[in-house]
Design a protein around this motif. Structure first.
Motif, mmCIF file in Angstrom:
data_model
loop_
_atom_site.group_PDB
_atom_site.id
_atom_site.type_symbol
_atom_site.label_atom_id
_atom_site.label_comp_id
_atom_site.label_asym_id
_atom_site.label_seq_id
_atom_site.Cartn_x
_atom_site.Cartn_y
_atom_site.Cartn_z
ATOM 1 N N PHE A 1 0.815 -1.210 0.000
ATOM 2 C CA PHE A 1 0.000 0.000 0.000
ATOM 3 C C PHE A 1 0.854 1.267 0.000
ATOM 4 C CE2 PHE A 1 -1.779 3.387 2.681
ATOM 5 C CZ PHE A 1 -2.931 3.701 1.970
ATOM 6 N N ILE A 2 1.950 1.256 0.760
ATOM 7 C CA ILE A 2 2.648 2.509 1.044
ATOM 8 C C ILE A 2 3.889 2.736 0.190
ATOM 9 C CG2 ILE A 2 4.305 1.762 2.818
ATOM 10 C CD1 ILE A 2 3.163 4.132 4.541
ATOM 11 N N ARG A 3 4.417 1.707 -0.444
ATOM 12 C CA ARG A 3 5.717 1.828 -1.130
ATOM 13 C C ARG A 3 5.701 2.910 -2.207
ATOM 14 N NH1 ARG A 3 6.724 -3.615 -4.605
ATOM 15 N NH2 ARG A 3 8.579 -2.386 -5.167
ATOM 16 N N ASN A 4 4.665 2.933 -3.045
ATOM 17 C CA ASN A 4 4.637 3.912 -4.130
ATOM 18 C C ASN A 4 4.423 5.328 -3.611
ATOM 19 O OD1 ASN A 4 5.052 1.955 -6.068
ATOM 20 N ND2 ASN A 4 2.876 1.633 -6.448
ATOM 21 N N GLN A 5 3.608 5.457 -2.566
ATOM 22 C CA GLN A 5 3.343 6.794 -2.027
ATOM 23 C C GLN A 5 4.611 7.396 -1.434
ATOM 24 O OE1 GLN A 5 -0.687 7.253 -0.049
ATOM 25 N NE2 GLN A 5 -0.515 5.023 -0.010
ATOM 26 N N LEU A 6 5.346 6.598 -0.670
ATOM 27 C CA LEU A 6 6.583 7.122 -0.081
ATOM 28 C C LEU A 6 7.673 7.293 -1.137
ATOM 29 C CD1 LEU A 6 6.796 5.238 3.351
ATOM 30 C CD2 LEU A 6 6.001 7.566 2.878
ATOM 31 N N SER A 7 7.710 6.397 -2.106
ATOM 32 C CA SER A 7 8.707 6.548 -3.185
ATOM 33 C C SER A 7 8.498 7.843 -3.949
ATOM 34 C CB SER A 7 8.623 5.359 -4.149
ATOM 35 O OG SER A 7 9.043 4.180 -3.521
ATOM 36 N N ASP A 8 7.251 8.143 -4.264
ATOM 37 C CA ASP A 8 6.950 9.393 -4.964
ATOM 38 C C ASP A 8 7.325 10.595 -4.111
ATOM 39 O OD1 ASP A 8 5.958 7.912 -7.048
ATOM 40 O OD2 ASP A 8 3.851 8.168 -6.497
ATOM 41 N N LEU A 9 7.125 10.468 -2.818
ATOM 42 C CA LEU A 9 7.403 11.589 -1.918
ATOM 43 C C LEU A 9 8.898 11.881 -1.829
ATOM 44 C CD1 LEU A 9 6.144 13.592 0.179
ATOM 45 C CD2 LEU A 9 6.673 11.864 1.908
ATOM 46 N N VAL A 10 9.726 10.826 -1.684
ATOM 47 C CA VAL A 10 11.167 11.042 -1.502
ATOM 48 C C VAL A 10 11.911 11.078 -2.833
ATOM 49 C CG1 VAL A 10 11.102 9.972 0.770
ATOM 50 C CG2 VAL A 10 11.677 8.573 -1.218
ATOM 51 N N GLY A 11 11.224 10.731 -3.903
ATOM 52 C CA GLY A 11 11.833 10.823 -5.225
ATOM 53 C C GLY A 11 12.755 9.686 -5.578
ATOM 54 N N LYS A 12 12.695 8.564 -4.906
ATOM 55 C CA LYS A 12 13.519 7.400 -5.221
ATOM 56 C C LYS A 12 12.848 6.150 -4.654
ATOM 57 C CE LYS A 12 17.143 9.059 -3.301
ATOM 58 N NZ LYS A 12 18.540 9.155 -2.843
ATOM 59 N N PRO A 13 13.234 4.969 -5.156
ATOM 60 C CA PRO A 13 12.620 3.737 -4.660
ATOM 61 C C PRO A 13 12.935 3.509 -3.177
ATOM 62 C CG PRO A 13 13.755 3.355 -6.732
ATOM 63 C CD PRO A 13 14.163 4.725 -6.256
ATOM 64 N N LEU A 14 12.003 2.862 -2.505
ATOM 65 C CA LEU A 14 12.195 2.488 -1.107
ATOM 66 C C LEU A 14 12.798 1.091 -1.024
ATOM 67 C CD1 LEU A 14 10.429 4.905 -0.128
ATOM 68 C CD2 LEU A 14 9.364 3.295 1.461
ATOM 69 N N PHE A 15 13.640 0.868 -0.034
ATOM 70 C CA PHE A 15 14.095 -0.481 0.282
ATOM 71 C C PHE A 15 13.068 -1.136 1.202
ATOM 72 C CE2 PHE A 15 18.090 1.595 -0.854
ATOM 73 C CZ PHE A 15 18.645 0.657 -1.700
ATOM 74 N N TYR A 16 12.988 -2.445 1.093
ATOM 75 C CA TYR A 16 12.054 -3.197 1.942
ATOM 76 C C TYR A 16 12.824 -4.031 2.945
ATOM 77 C CZ TYR A 16 8.960 -6.995 3.409
ATOM 78 O OH TYR A 16 8.250 -7.899 4.167
ATOM 79 N N ALA A 17 12.481 -3.877 4.222
ATOM 80 C CA ALA A 17 13.048 -4.704 5.278
ATOM 81 C C ALA A 17 11.897 -5.397 5.997
ATOM 82 C CB ALA A 17 13.852 -3.856 6.257
ATOM 83 N N GLY A 18 11.825 -6.682 5.819
ATOM 84 C CA GLY A 18 10.721 -7.418 6.428
ATOM 85 C C GLY A 18 10.799 -8.875 6.051
ATOM 86 N N ARG A 19 9.800 -9.628 6.421
ATOM 87 C CA ARG A 19 9.767 -11.060 6.108
ATOM 88 C C ARG A 19 9.482 -11.270 4.620
ATOM 89 N NH1 ARG A 19 8.452 -10.751 11.507
ATOM 90 N NH2 ARG A 19 9.275 -12.477 12.766
ATOM 91 N N ASP A 20 9.961 -12.382 4.108
ATOM 92 C CA ASP A 20 9.683 -12.738 2.723
ATOM 93 C C ASP A 20 8.190 -12.991 2.545
ATOM 94 O OD1 ASP A 20 12.378 -12.595 2.135
ATOM 95 O OD2 ASP A 20 12.711 -14.749 2.419
ATOM 96 N N ALA A 21 7.751 -12.895 1.300
ATOM 97 C CA ALA A 21 6.355 -13.201 1.004
ATOM 98 C C ALA A 21 6.027 -14.617 1.464
ATOM 99 C CB ALA A 21 6.087 -13.058 -0.491
#
Length: 923
Positions: free
Chosen positions: A876-896
């Motif tokens: 839900f949030i990855r694209n919104q934050l990526s657009d805000l900071v102007g670069k892709p976000l890294f993901y830290a969490g459990r695998d799918a």
């Protein structure tokens, strides 16, 4: 112990069991007990002198009245009466598609212990007609006239003998004669012809359009009007209704009297409503409310709840709406002025589990509404499924026996019998404040919808239906033949309805040609101001704070609290209050509740074990250790305070959440919270969440401020106790429809709860609540957090170094923040800032930008979560934050993963350590 009552009881056995029953009624099973209760009633009648007839009957031992002193004969005659009362419904002619009544082998002469040679023998029973003497033939005819005509009454299963006897007496008093005055009979014909004409008009003028007609079940309108017209007698002020789509348009048109021109306009392909502040819904799902004026000026409000296609899902919602309306009208004690009416389909009543869940809550303290009148439109078919494939019980209504509800099966082609049963049902509801079932056995003239071909699957049944005359034709002829109606009056009725619908249709067609259909955008929806991120005034004064703390830490001097609880809960709270710090989650919640109550706002909390709290953290209700008397501190906050109710619910998610949601629709001044025992369990209420909470305002303009508390967090407790399915709520989030939050401090929770009641709009609030942090020393607030400030949708974490040197920003939400903070401090990491997203939706992007401004050198941005990659907030949030900071976000969490969490604690720890390290290492 005897388990059955023989058809031909031996006299010695009868006497022996009678003596056992007199000594201990519980020594025998229900069949024998009911049998002897009847005998006792007969004896009492005879002793009072009311049982004599021509001197032939006299009291003699068991059974009261006997003829010619034959005790064995008498026992058989008395058992005959009992058998018809308990089994007569098996022989009743309730199916309008059947030419005759069904066979009932259990009521044959042989099964009852008689022979044809005995039919002219005198027979009398103190159990029937004051021991009047009949021939056996006449006695059977009398019983069949009562129990085997067009009504099959089931009441022998009712456990309470007083209630059972009332139903029996009431039914026997009217079933054979059906006393309905001629004027009412003519009104019933009007009700039938009105909907019949309406449905036929729609069928011919709006060809092929779905309407889910009531044709074949028009007697439903007789039942509804029977309830309405008797409201003045019982001082009923309001009817709250729920139903699925079958017959809904006719009910709205005829019973709720929505203007027919508006309904015709909604069938137009060019209709564009301008009063919908959302996506709207199809016309046969919409609700409506009206006020019906009865003769003499008596006024009854009628509300029909909006309903999705999930059959029966509206049942608990209507119960909640009813209880709310009872509160608004000051009817919370008697519960007699606001009555719930639920209309069901036969397949759905038997097949949908929420029916049983709703019945189960009907007499519970926190959910009772004084009884519901259930009207089953029994089409004898589901979509294409016959009863033999749809249920394992004889009747679709058998589930109602779980609460000892009386059931009346009635032939839908006999409107007078329908009316009589309705009047008995209404009187029963008002007298005993419990549920009652009216099963109107009818048929569905068309397919599931008007474009469906039923001959594909039910060719025999639908050939019978096509040859079957309409109810209007049957009943009109009946009234004509009995002289109740003249031919002139019949013709006038036909002309009246034809003219009404033709006139409305012509009006709508003219408006359509003039492109002026918007004037028919008739609705009674509720609009509210739009959502806003503007802070609400949620802080409380020091005086209020102290008053609430005092109430929460004080118990009566004679109340014997469990010592362990007193030490570790009450005295600990006293110490926290004294020191002004260390306020944990439960204390923050109690402060929110108490401060709202002090301001006059009522609070309702319900759910599984929510009085204590699943994790023994809340203790909203305290129990005396010697007698279990209750003391609820929040009910003693102020002299003039709002009402606080906390209820441990039945073990249901769908019904309880539906009930509480319905409550909020008609009592927006109440803070209403539903708590899942674990967040994972909310999936048991997914229909209510999807169809009502998330979409109700958009579809039906029905705002709700309900709060969902879902314990959520990864502590190694396995896949069933980790996830509140955060991702599902975020997937449902759009158009500012709900609020989804994952708080990290008790004060944030406090302000968010108060915010629910301090804004001009209402939105559902979904909270991923704490588990392991409930007692964690780091997850606490101080006094000034409550007396100052307001809810913050985005919170920065404390910096470990200069802001200008921050190169990494880790975004997170909820419990994982504390793990990140601990790791950063333990490893002396100074170049990483932590940002907590306390409200995931609606996401406050401006606030995030403001928080990021002090970090001009930040070049790495990470989203860290505990949930698997395909769950939680990441998608839900990855694209919104990526657009805000102007670069892709890294993901830290459990695998799918397919499962929310692993089952072994060792694996959980490995995964948790890895995702925390990744948050600080990803480049």
């Amino acid at each position: 112990m005897a388990t059955t009552l023989p058809h031909r009881p031996n006299a010695d056995l009868l006497e022996a069991n009678y003596e056992r029953w007199k000594k201990d009624p519980a020594a025998l099973d229900g069949v024998w007990a009911a049998f002897f209760e009847g005998f006792e009633l007969g004896n009492a009648t005879s002793k009072n002198g009311a049982g004599q007839s021509n001197g032939a009957a006299k009291s003699s031992g068991v059974g009261g009245s006997v003829v010619a002193g034959d005790a064995q004969w008498q026992s058989r005659v008395d058992q005959l009466v009992y058998s018809y009362r308990s089994l007569g419904h098996l022989k009743a002619h309730t199916n309008p598609l059947s030419a005759s009544a069904p066979d009932a082998p259990l009521l044959s002469l042989e099964s009852l212990g008689f022979s044809a040679a005995e039919l002219d023998r005198p027979a009398s029973s103190a159990l029937l007609d004051n021991a009047r003497v009949f021939s056996l033939r006449e006695l059977i005819a009398r019983l069949e006239a009562i129990y085997c005509r067009h009504i099959g009454a089931e009441f022998a299963h009712i456990e309470n003998p007083i209630v059972r006897e009332w139903v029996r007496e009431k039914f026997e008093a009217v079933a054979a004669t059906l006393p309905v005055v001629p004027e009412t009979q003519k009104q019933m014909l009007r009700q039938i012809l009105s909907v019949e004409s309406f449905e036929k008009f729609l069928h011919t003028r709006f060809v092929g359009q779905k309407r889910f007609s009531i044709e074949g079940g028009e007697s439903l309108m007789v039942a509804l009007h029977g309830i309405l017209e008797n409201c003045p007698q019982y001082k009923i002020e309001e009817i709250v209704m729920g139903m699925a789509h079958r017959g809904r348009l006719s009910v709205i048109n005829d019973f709720l009297q929505k203007p027919v021109s508006v309904m015709f306009a909604q069938f137009s392909e060019n209709y564009m409503p301008d009063t919908v502040a959302g996506d709207g819904d199809v016309k046969y799902h919409l609700g409506y409310k009206t006020k019906r004026q009865l003769p003499g000026g008596y006024e009854v409000s009628v509300r029909l709840a909006s309903n999705p296609s999930h059959l029966e899902a509206v049942n608990p919602v209507v119960q909640g709406m009813t209880r709310a309306r009872q509160h608004v009208r000051g009817d919370s004690v008697e519960r007699s002025r606001v009555v719930a009416v639920l209309i069901h389909g036969d397949a759905a009543f038997a097949g949908q589990g929420v029916v049983a869940e709703t019945l189960n809550m009907s007499q519970l303290e926190g959910y009772r509404t004084g009884g519901t009148i259930h009207l089953v439109v029994n089409n004898q078919i589901g979509f294409t499924t016959s009863p033999a494939d749809a249920r394992s019980s004889r009747y679709c209504t058998d589930v109602a026996k779980m609460i000892s509800a009386p059931v009346f099966h009635v032939n839908g082609d006999d409107p007078i019998s329908v009316r009589i049963c309705t009047e008995i049902a209404l009187e029963y509801r008002q007298k005993f404040k419990s549920d009652v079932i009216l099963d109107i056995v009818c048929y569905r003239r068309h397919g599931h919808n008007e474009g469906d071909e039923p001959l594909f699957t039910q060719p025999v049944m639908y050939r019978e239906i096509s040859a079957h005359p309409t109810l209007g034709a049957i009943y009109r002829q009946d009234l004509l033949s009995r002289g109740v109606l003249s031919k002139e009056q019949a013709s006038e009725l036909d002309a009246e309805f034809s003219a009404r619908y033709e006139s409305a249709f012509a009006e709508v067609k003219e408006a359509e040609q003039n492109k002026n259909l918007t004037k028919y955008s008739h609705s009674n929806v509720v609009f509210q101001p739009p959502f806003s991120h503007a802070p609400a005034k949620t802080k409380i004064s020091k005086a209020t704070f102290d008053n609430v703390c005092k109430a929460l830490t004080t118990i009566p001097s004679d109340f014997r609290m469990l010592p362990r609880l007193k030490k570790f809960f009450l005295e600990k709270r006293q110490q926290v209050w004294k020191e002004g710090q260390g306020y944990d989650w439960a204390f923050g919640e109690a402060l929110a509740f108490g401060s709202l109550l002090a301001e006059g706002t009522p609070v309702r909390l319900s759910g599984q074990d929510c009085r204590r709290g699943t994790f023994s953290h809340r203790h909203a209700v305290l129990y005396d250790e010697t007698n279990r008397e209750r003391y609820t501190p929040l009910q003693h906050v102020a002299k003039k305070q709002g009402r606080f109710n906390v209820y441990n619910s039945l073990l249901s998610e769908t019904a309880v959440l539906g009930f509480d949601y319905g409550y909020t629709l008609h009592f927006p001044e109440l803070l209403c919270l539903w708590e899942a025992q674990f967040g994972d369990f909310c999936n048991g209420a997914q229909i209510i969440i999807d169809q009502f909470l998330a979409a109700g305002e958009s579809k039906w303009q029905r705002p709700s401020g309900i709060v969902l508390l879902l314990p959520h967090g990864y502590e190694g407790q396995g896949p069933e106790h980790s996830s509140g399915r955060l991702e599902r709520f975020l997937q449902l989030a759009a158009e500012d429809n709900i609020q989804v939050c994952n708080f990290t401090t008790p004060a944030q929770y406090f302000h968010a709860l108060r915010r629910q009641m301090k804004r001009e709009f209402r939105k559902p609030l979904v909270v991923m609540t704490l588990k392991s942090l409930l007692r964690a020393p780091e997850c606490v607030s101080v006094e000034t957090d409550f007396t100052e400030g307001s809810f913050q949708e985005i919170l920065p974490g404390p910096l470990a170094g200069p802001a200008g040197k921050v190169t990494r920003v880790v975004f997170c939400s909820g419990k994982v923040y504390y793990d990140l903070l601990k790791h950063r401090d333990a490893n002396k990491i100074t170049d990483t800032a932590l940002v907590r997203v306390e409200q995931l939706y609606p996401l406050h992007m401006d606030k995030i930008q403001e928080i990021l401004k002090p970090f001009p050198k930040a070049k790495t941005f990470v989203w860290c979560q505990e949930e698997p990659q395909n769950m939680g907030a990441w998608s839900f949030i990855r694209n919104q934050l990526s657009d805000l900071v102007g670069k892709p976000l890294f993901y830290a969490g459990r695998d799918a993963a397919s499962s929310p969490a692993v089952g072994a604690m060792s694996l959980h720890k490995i995964e948790q350590h890895a995702l925390i390290e990744a948050a600080f290492a990803l480049e």
